[in-house]
Design an enzyme around this catalytic site. Structure first.
Site, mmCIF file in Angstrom:
data_model
loop_
_atom_site.group_PDB
_atom_site.id
_atom_site.type_symbol
_atom_site.label_atom_id
_atom_site.label_comp_id
_atom_site.label_asym_id
_atom_site.label_seq_id
_atom_site.Cartn_x
_atom_site.Cartn_y
_atom_site.Cartn_z
ATOM 1 N N HIS A 18 -10.163 30.575 57.462
ATOM 2 C CA HIS A 18 -10.047 29.904 58.875
ATOM 3 C C HIS A 18 -11.535 29.638 59.406
ATOM 4 O O HIS A 18 -12.427 30.418 59.885
ATOM 5 C CB HIS A 18 -9.457 31.086 59.848
ATOM 6 C CG HIS A 18 -9.245 30.514 61.163
ATOM 7 N ND1 HIS A 18 -8.104 30.592 61.845
ATOM 8 C CD2 HIS A 18 -9.984 29.851 61.917
ATOM 9 C CE1 HIS A 18 -7.825 30.148 63.023
ATOM 10 N NE2 HIS A 18 -9.264 29.650 63.237
ATOM 11 N N HIS A 20 -13.692 26.460 61.245
ATOM 12 C CA HIS A 20 -13.604 25.132 61.591
ATOM 13 C C HIS A 20 -14.874 24.140 61.220
ATOM 14 O O HIS A 20 -15.997 24.774 61.499
ATOM 15 C CB HIS A 20 -13.475 25.288 63.192
ATOM 16 C CG HIS A 20 -12.309 25.726 63.622
ATOM 17 N ND1 HIS A 20 -11.056 24.781 64.030
ATOM 18 C CD2 HIS A 20 -11.838 26.810 64.025
ATOM 19 C CE1 HIS A 20 -10.302 25.561 64.391
ATOM 20 N NE2 HIS A 20 -10.608 26.681 64.224
ATOM 21 N N ASP A 22 -16.127 21.680 62.559
ATOM 22 C CA ASP A 22 -17.228 21.197 63.443
ATOM 23 C C ASP A 22 -17.749 22.342 64.260
ATOM 24 O O ASP A 22 -18.562 22.272 65.380
ATOM 25 C CB ASP A 22 -16.476 20.320 64.785
ATOM 26 C CG ASP A 22 -14.993 21.004 64.938
ATOM 27 O OD1 ASP A 22 -14.547 21.899 64.209
ATOM 28 O OD2 ASP A 22 -14.309 20.416 66.284
ATOM 29 N N GLY A 210 -6.401 24.242 69.753
ATOM 30 C CA GLY A 210 -6.803 23.863 71.094
ATOM 31 C C GLY A 210 -6.016 25.241 72.075
ATOM 32 O O GLY A 210 -5.598 26.036 71.751
ATOM 33 N N HIS A 237 -2.693 28.568 65.236
ATOM 34 C CA HIS A 237 -3.338 29.331 66.057
ATOM 35 C C HIS A 237 -2.500 29.966 67.191
ATOM 36 O O HIS A 237 -1.646 29.297 67.731
ATOM 37 C CB HIS A 237 -4.269 28.639 66.927
ATOM 38 C CG HIS A 237 -5.650 28.192 66.132
ATOM 39 N ND1 HIS A 237 -5.714 27.391 64.950
ATOM 40 C CD2 HIS A 237 -6.766 28.534 66.554
ATOM 41 C CE1 HIS A 237 -6.909 27.176 64.609
ATOM 42 N NE2 HIS A 237 -7.687 27.985 65.552
ATOM 43 N N GLU A 240 -4.019 34.361 70.219
ATOM 44 C CA GLU A 240 -5.504 34.294 70.665
ATOM 45 C C GLU A 240 -5.690 34.375 72.101
ATOM 46 O O GLU A 240 -6.192 35.109 72.659
ATOM 47 C CB GLU A 240 -6.059 33.150 70.031
ATOM 48 C CG GLU A 240 -7.606 33.300 70.390
ATOM 49 C CD GLU A 240 -8.308 32.114 70.027
ATOM 50 O OE1 GLU A 240 -9.675 31.930 69.773
ATOM 51 O OE2 GLU A 240 -7.580 30.950 69.450
ATOM 52 N N ASP A 334 -14.034 31.830 61.764
ATOM 53 C CA ASP A 334 -13.722 30.886 62.565
ATOM 54 C C ASP A 334 -14.801 29.814 62.908
ATOM 55 O O ASP A 334 -14.379 28.558 62.489
ATOM 56 C CB ASP A 334 -13.610 31.553 64.200
ATOM 57 C CG ASP A 334 -12.609 30.873 65.112
ATOM 58 O OD1 ASP A 334 -11.924 29.785 64.756
ATOM 59 O OD2 ASP A 334 -12.754 30.983 66.218
#
Length: 405
Positions: A18, A20, A22, A210, A237, A240, A334
């Site tokens: 997991h 990301h 970006d 998101g 996701h 969370e 993350d």
């Protein structure tokens, strides 16, 4: 030597399931790409960006997310995407991470200059180049490096999120925002299925990212149904920013093989549906469902501490209860940049905060490889996992780490 020793934790083979894209740039690369692209940054040096944007702690989720506007702004060319992906794989390898699954939302990066396939190809090319270079220098007794790509649909977006979303919104101007968001997810699912069939780009799974609260996973059942029929793996996701019901939707309506975060899995007080008469029983049944099917939780400790006020004291995290219930757990970053962390740091943080032994640590490491969405055939995955276990045992013997089973 203890299994908590930093040198041992760095040496053992690891995964990051997991992470990301970006949220995981090198700051010097961000600065250089911003200069080339004419993107204004709040500071032009690493110390300034660490002070103003990419911090060790954040006041809110909104503050945490501010950095992504800067990173995505420099990820608008094939060259930038290739470089960022290449560097991410290399950074992971430098700390002993043998396998990564890189996730991002392609629709945030599509523009007049970059098509969906070009975005995915650039990321794959960068990861592939790094993998091949790393494996060329791998010893015969070491497990090779490998990667997968996860495409993220968005739970929420507006027309301002990207040129693609602006155009998508314009084409569907007579639909509601909820319908537009759902249709964009369906379009991405179709694109990912075709990419999987027609190319060797190592896309392995579909994700939903998101804003979670107020944007239920069930809204994306059609998109997940398409990738499910396309034999693609699924992660979501969930749990969370919302409670057990979000996780329930992910595994029952979206067929999730893994859950991203799962932080509030054990919180019956967060259940909102009046149809659930016994929230505690609901949680117990859900936990047993996850455990029985080995649905792995992608745990991101530092990120949870930074975005959830109650987690500032990490002892409040649900990890201990996950381990007590024998859930399959894998430690993840993350966002390496935004959370200023590494996989080794995440392991160290877990071991310093929670009381679990060398046997449990080994299980968590192995779960990462076993529950990976490995791109190649299952027979190859079995050989790969076996090579990882053998290598782990050799590292443990070298450091004198013994398991008490």
């Amino acid at each position: 030597m203890s299994h908590r020793d930093p040198a041992f934790l760095k040496a053992i083979p690891k995964t990051d399931l997991h992470v990301h894209l970006d949220g995981s740039l090198r700051i010097p690369t961000l600065i250089e790409l911003a200069e080339t692209a004419g993107v204004e940054l709040p500071a032009r040096d690493e110390a300034g960006l660490r002070r103003l944007v990419f911090k060790d702690s954040y006041a809110s989720l909104e503050e945490y997310l501010q950095g992504f506007a800067l990173t995505t702004a420099v990820m608008q060319t094939r060259e930038a995407l290739h470089r960022i992906s290449y560097e991410l794989m290399m950074d992971n390898a430098a700390e002993g991470v043998r396998y990564i699954e890189v996730r991002f939302a392609p629709q945030l990066l599509i523009s007049d200059r970059l098509s969906f396939r070009q975005v995915m190809q650039a990321v794959d090319d960068g990861l592939r180049q790094a993998r091949d270079e790393l494996n060329a220098g791998c010893g015969e007794d070491e497990p090779p490096y490998e990667y997968g790509i996860i495409a993220c649909a968005m739970r929420f977006f507006t027309r301002d999120f990207s040129p693609y979303y602006r155009d998508f919104w314009q084409v569907h101007q007579f639909s509601t925002p909820k319908e537009i968001i759902r249709m964009a997810g369906v379009e991405l699912a179709k694109a990912v299925n075709r990419l999987r069939r027609e190319t060797d780009i190592q896309v392995v799974a579909f994700d939903l990212a998101g804003a979670e609260y107020g944007y239920p996973a069930a809204d994306h059942a059609e998109a997940y149904g398409l990738v499910h029929k396309g034999f693609l793996c699924k992660t979501v996701h969930a749990g969370e920013a919302f409670g057990p019901e979000s996780i329930f939707q992910a595994v029952t309506e979206l067929h999730a093989d893994r859950i991203g975060h799962g932080l509030h899995l054990f919180d019956p007080d967060m259940i909102t549906s009046p149809d659930i008469e016994d929230p505690q029983r609901y949680v117990e049944d859900l936990v047993n469902y996850l455990a029985d099917r080995r649905i792995t939780i992608e745990v991101c400790l530092t990120s949870n501490m930074q975005t959830t006020p109650a987690m500032r004291d990490l002892r409040n995290h649900s990890l201990a209860r996950m381990l007590d219930h024998n859930l399959s757990v894998s430690f993840c970053t993350d966002n390496r940049l935004v959370s200023n962390t590494t996989v080794t740091n995440e392991l160290q943080l877990a071991l310093d905060t929670f009381d679990f032994d060398a046997h449990t640590l080994r299980n968590c490491i192995v779960y990462g490889f076993k529950r990976s969405f490995f791109y190649h055939p299952y027979t190859e995955k079995r050989r790969y996992v076996r090579s990882v276990i053998d290598y782990y045992q050799r590292i443990a013997a070298r450091y004198g780490v013994k398991e008490q089973v």
